[in-house]
Scaffold this active site. Structure first.
Site, PDB file in Angstrom:
ATOM      1  N   SER A 203       3.122  -2.887   7.416  1.00  0.00           N
ATOM      2  CA  SER A 203       1.938  -2.451   7.012  1.00  0.00           C
ATOM      3  C   SER A 203       0.580  -2.573   8.088  1.00  0.00           C
ATOM      4  O   SER A 203       0.341  -3.944   8.695  1.00  0.00           O
ATOM      5  CB  SER A 203       1.329  -2.926   5.787  1.00  0.00           C
ATOM      6  OG  SER A 203      -0.063  -2.425   5.496  1.00  0.00           O
ATOM      7  N   GLU A 261      -3.582  10.443   4.357  1.00  0.00           N
ATOM      8  CA  GLU A 261      -4.468   9.292   3.543  1.00  0.00           C
ATOM      9  C   GLU A 261      -5.830   9.489   4.511  1.00  0.00           C
ATOM     10  O   GLU A 261      -6.194   9.012   5.315  1.00  0.00           O
ATOM     11  CB  GLU A 261      -4.031   8.171   4.009  1.00  0.00           C
ATOM     12  CG  GLU A 261      -2.524   7.763   3.312  1.00  0.00           C
ATOM     13  CD  GLU A 261      -2.261   6.485   3.411  1.00  0.00           C
ATOM     14  OE1 GLU A 261      -2.815   5.451   4.020  1.00  0.00           O
ATOM     15  OE2 GLU A 261      -1.114   6.072   2.870  1.00  0.00           O
TER      16      GLU A 261
HETATM   17 ZN   LIG Z   1      -4.938   2.097   4.216  1.00  0.00          ZN
END
Ligand SMILES: [Zn+2]
Length: 296
Positions: A203, A261
């Protein structure tokens, strides 16, 4: 097209968090978790996108909301421990970094995606602090240099009459581990979870360089429609001036590995952000000449 990419998995993707759209970033992780199911629509596309409901973005505040499931995040196993979730197949996990390869997790040019895990897997920034800006959580930490740039960007937005809110920032390996595990539990397997959540160690939020923003009124928080809000439009246009890039642009999931996103920004420094903007380059992978990372 818009809808198609709607659901994405912020790399950071925190299942829980994401989940529901409207879930206030502040909502408790637990709460979120429940919603998660909704979010995660099995029908979701490979990137987790595709779900009928764009809202369920995975990223979602993920950072913000710790794991939906309050499971005690197992302490990150040591870096070596490698990604428990990793498929047997393999991932370039323990490959030592080499200069110029964008693998130094302490550098602003590090590139983390589904083919490029952090090394070590449980890397954590040496220093983190909460930027002095409006936040939806009291746990939105970032590297000091990034926090300063965020403060600069938020101030500029404010001067333009746009109220931004910091929804989430750094997420530890342990947090991501718990988050990912909760998604696996919900989907029943890693394949489903991978559509909406990044595996621990993969991540971008774990670098302290990435964060999610929202609009002060909470409109479209962690949902693709954020891109159509004044805050989303301002950020998409101006973020580069402060050293940030929209890391998961719409339509580039085959390269970044994650659906759009519109709220997830990543610090790369002005040299890179402005160069990308000038060239019209949409992804960090393309800018640096790195291979696409559509999957693990
Ligand atoms: Zn994020």
């Amino acid at each position: 097209m818009l809808l198609v990419l709607a659901l994405s998995a912020c790399s950071g993707a925190d299942p829980a968090a994401t989940v529901s759209t409207a879930v206030a970033p502040s909502s408790s992780p637990a709460a979120t978790g429940s919603t998660a199911s909704a979010t995660s629509d099995p029908s979701a596309g490979p990137d987790g996108s595709a779900g009928p409901d764009p809202s369920p973005t995975a990223d979602a505040g993920a950072g913000t909301l710790p794991a939906p499931v309050q499971r005690e995040p197992a302490p990150a196993t040591s870096g070596a421990a490698a990604d428990p979730t990793a498929s047997p197949t393999t991932s370039p996990t323990a490959t030592p970094p080499a200069a110029g390869t964008y693998t130094d997790p302490t550098a602003v040019d590090v590139v983390v995606n589904k083919r490029r895990p952090l090394v070590p897997l449980d890397f954590a920034p040496a220093e983190l602090r909460q930027p002095d800006v409006a936040t939806a959580t009291d746990n939105a930490l970032l590297r000091p240099d990034v926090a300063a740039a965020v403060e600069e960007m938020f101030a500029a937005a404010g001067n333009d009459g746009v109220a931004l809110t910091l929804v989430s920032g750094y997420r530890s390996f342990a947090t991501q581990e718990a988050t990912y595990a909760s998604w696996v539990a919900q989907y029943g397997d890693a394949a489903g979870a991978d559509t909406v959540s990044a595996r621990p160690g993969y991540s971008e939020h774990q670098t302290g360089l990435a964060f999610d923003i929202g609009q002060a009124d909470g409109a479209c928080t962690l949902v693709l429609c954020f891109r159509d809000t004044p805050a989303g439009q301002w950020a998409a246009t101006r973020a580069a001036d402060f050293g940030f890039i929209l890391r998961y642009p719409l339509g580039f999931h085959e390269i970044t590995g994650f659906s759009a996103e519109s709220w997830h920004f990543r610090y790369v420094g002005k040299d890179v952000s402005l160069a990308m903007k000038a060239a019209g380059t949409q992804t960090l992978e393309e800018h640096l000449g790195l291979p696409a990372a559509p999957s693990y």
